[in-house]
Design an enzyme around this catalytic site. Structure first.
Site, PDB file in Angstrom:
ATOM      1  N   ASN A   1      10.064  58.382  40.639  1.00 59.95           N
ATOM      2  CA  ASN A   1      10.982  59.243  41.389  1.00 59.95           C
ATOM      3  C   ASN A   1      10.648  60.703  41.099  1.00 59.95           C
ATOM      4  O   ASN A   1      10.161  61.033  40.011  1.00 59.95           O
ATOM      5  CB  ASN A   1      12.417  58.961  40.937  1.00 59.95           C
ATOM      6  CG  ASN A   1      13.448  59.812  41.667  1.00 59.95           C
ATOM      7  OD1 ASN A   1      13.369  59.995  42.883  1.00 59.95           O
ATOM      8  ND2 ASN A   1      14.402  60.351  40.937  1.00 59.95           N
TER       9      ASN A   1
ATOM     10  N   HIS B   1      12.492  64.428  40.831  1.00 58.74           N
ATOM     11  CA  HIS B   1      13.842  64.987  40.680  1.00 58.74           C
ATOM     12  C   HIS B   1      13.732  66.508  40.512  1.00 58.74           C
ATOM     13  O   HIS B   1      12.898  66.985  39.739  1.00 58.74           O
ATOM     14  CB  HIS B   1      14.533  64.357  39.466  1.00 58.74           C
ATOM     15  CG  HIS B   1      15.959  64.811  39.319  1.00 58.74           C
ATOM     16  ND1 HIS B   1      16.974  64.318  40.113  1.00 58.74           N
ATOM     17  CD2 HIS B   1      16.525  65.720  38.496  1.00 58.74           C
ATOM     18  CE1 HIS B   1      18.108  64.913  39.777  1.00 58.74           C
ATOM     19  NE2 HIS B   1      17.868  65.769  38.794  1.00 58.74           N
TER      20      HIS B   1
ATOM     21  N   SER C   1      10.057  66.127  53.312  1.00 63.12           N
ATOM     22  CA  SER C   1       8.917  67.020  53.040  1.00 63.12           C
ATOM     23  C   SER C   1       8.018  66.445  51.945  1.00 63.12           C
ATOM     24  O   SER C   1       6.805  66.638  51.971  1.00 63.12           O
ATOM     25  CB  SER C   1       9.389  68.432  52.686  1.00 63.12           C
ATOM     26  OG  SER C   1      10.020  68.456  51.434  1.00 63.12           O
ATOM     27  N   ASN C   2       8.593  65.722  50.994  1.00 63.08           N
ATOM     28  CA  ASN C   2       7.751  65.087  49.965  1.00 63.08           C
ATOM     29  C   ASN C   2       6.987  63.886  50.526  1.00 63.08           C
ATOM     30  O   ASN C   2       5.842  63.646  50.137  1.00 63.08           O
ATOM     31  CB  ASN C   2       8.598  64.677  48.751  1.00 63.08           C
ATOM     32  CG  ASN C   2       8.884  65.860  47.859  1.00 63.08           C
ATOM     33  OD1 ASN C   2       8.012  66.322  47.122  1.00 63.08           O
ATOM     34  ND2 ASN C   2      10.097  66.391  47.943  1.00 63.08           N
TER      35      ASN C   2
ATOM     36  N   ARG D   1      19.832  56.936  46.866  1.00 65.27           N
ATOM     37  CA  ARG D   1      20.577  55.738  46.475  1.00 65.27           C
ATOM     38  C   ARG D   1      20.075  55.241  45.138  1.00 65.27           C
ATOM     39  O   ARG D   1      18.875  55.313  44.870  1.00 65.27           O
ATOM     40  CB  ARG D   1      20.372  54.611  47.491  1.00 65.27           C
ATOM     41  CG  ARG D   1      21.209  54.816  48.671  1.00 65.27           C
ATOM     42  CD  ARG D   1      21.111  53.770  49.710  1.00 65.27           C
ATOM     43  NE  ARG D   1      21.825  54.341  50.839  1.00 65.27           N
ATOM     44  CZ  ARG D   1      23.127  54.265  51.000  1.00 65.27           C
ATOM     45  NH1 ARG D   1      23.868  53.562  50.174  1.00 65.27           N
ATOM     46  NH2 ARG D   1      23.705  54.871  52.015  1.00 65.27           N
TER      47      ARG D   1
HETATM   48  C1  GAR Z   1      13.605  66.799  46.810  1.00 69.61           C
HETATM   49  O1  GAR Z   1      13.784  68.107  46.336  1.00 69.61           O
HETATM   50  C2  GAR Z   1      13.777  65.795  45.689  1.00 69.61           C
HETATM   51  O2  GAR Z   1      13.351  66.282  44.446  1.00 69.61           O
HETATM   52  C3  GAR Z   1      15.264  65.579  45.717  1.00 69.61           C
HETATM   53  O3  GAR Z   1      15.600  65.532  47.072  1.00 69.61           O
HETATM   54  C4  GAR Z   1      14.722  66.421  47.781  1.00 69.61           C
HETATM   55  C5  GAR Z   1      14.215  65.700  48.999  1.00 69.61           C
HETATM   56  O4  GAR Z   1      13.524  66.580  49.838  1.00 69.61           O
HETATM   57  N1  GAR Z   1      15.627  64.376  45.023  1.00 69.61           N
HETATM   58  C6  GAR Z   1      16.753  64.232  44.321  1.00 69.61           C
HETATM   59  O5  GAR Z   1      17.606  65.095  44.231  1.00 69.61           O
HETATM   60  C7  GAR Z   1      16.884  62.893  43.607  1.00 69.61           C
HETATM   61  N2  GAR Z   1      17.981  62.877  42.711  1.00 69.61           N
HETATM   62  P1  GAR Z   1      12.577  66.031  50.982  1.00 69.61           P
HETATM   63  O6  GAR Z   1      13.388  65.012  51.789  1.00 69.61           O
HETATM   64  O7  GAR Z   1      12.228  67.227  51.801  1.00 69.61           O
HETATM   65  O8  GAR Z   1      11.376  65.391  50.343  1.00 69.61           O
END
Ligand code: GAR
Length: 187
Positions: free
Chosen positions: A107, A109, A13-14, A91
């Site tokens: 990144n 988070h 989604s990001n 990763r």
């Molecule tokens: C997001 O909420 C991101 O902040 C998190 O994974 C999700 C991915 O969502 N990242 C972490 O936890 C990194 N340590 P998405 O695949 O829908 O973008």
């Protein structure tokens, strides 16, 4: 136009929010590569739907992390990438990536770092019982979620519904990430 690569492992989604911001002219960048370490992930279809080139690989088919990261670096170089945006890429990067792109990797988070580093940050925060949640965008270095902070946004929530916190977190992520990348690329 600056050129970005987005790394993701799952839903994407990001990835979608960054690419849509580029398409709509809110983010003045060209998404030239999507990198994914899980061949079945939903983000792979999203990249195809937006016509973004992707490099999808299975870590287990390489002898080492250095081997697949060398391949990633080769592809980033070939695509003349200016900035790497990790967006749910689950990763930890090794020296191979950091030596080549250190200082040019960011990144997102789902917590207010330095609280709740690592995996399942939302679950950790809910279990702890915090009342203020949030999102952090930071540079990536050799530490786990410890690089210099670029942007943070917080919200209040008094409850224990993990899925509700995830929805609220992702709403913030989808505006904060494109806005922050836009500012970084303009610097
Ligand atoms: C997001 O909420 C991101 O902040 C998190 O994974 C999700 C991915 O969502 N990242 C972490 O936890 C990194 N340590 P998405 O695949 O829908 O973008």
């Amino acid at each position: 136009m600056k050129r970005i690569a987005v790394f993701a492992s799952g839903e994407g989604s990001n990835f979608e929010s960054l690419v849509t911001a580029c398409e709509q002219g809110r983010l003045h960048a060209e998404p030239v590569l999507m990198v994914c370490d899980r061949p079945g992930a939903k983000v792979v279809g999203r990249a195809a739907a937006h016509g973004v080139e992707s490099f999808v690989f299975s870590p287990s088919s390489y002898a080492s992390k250095a081997d697949y990261e060398r391949e990633i670096v080769r592809r980033l170089d070939a695509a003349h990438v200016d900035l790497v945006c990790l967006a749910g890429y689950m990763r930890i990067l090794s020296d191979t990536m950091l030596a080549a792109y250190g200082g040019r990797i960011v990144n997102i988070h789902p917590s207010l770092l330095p609280a709740f580093r690592g995996a399942k940050a939302i679950e950790q925060a809910v279990a702890y019982g915090v009342k203020v949640f949030g999102v952090t965008i930071h540079y990536v270095d050799e530490s786990l979620d410890g690089g210099r902070i670029i942007a943070q946004r917080a919200f209040e929530y008094d409850g224990s519904d993990v899925e509700q916190v995830r929805r609220l977190t992702q709403q913030i992520e989808h505006s904060l990430y494109p806005e922050t990348v836009e500012k970084l690329l303009a610097e």
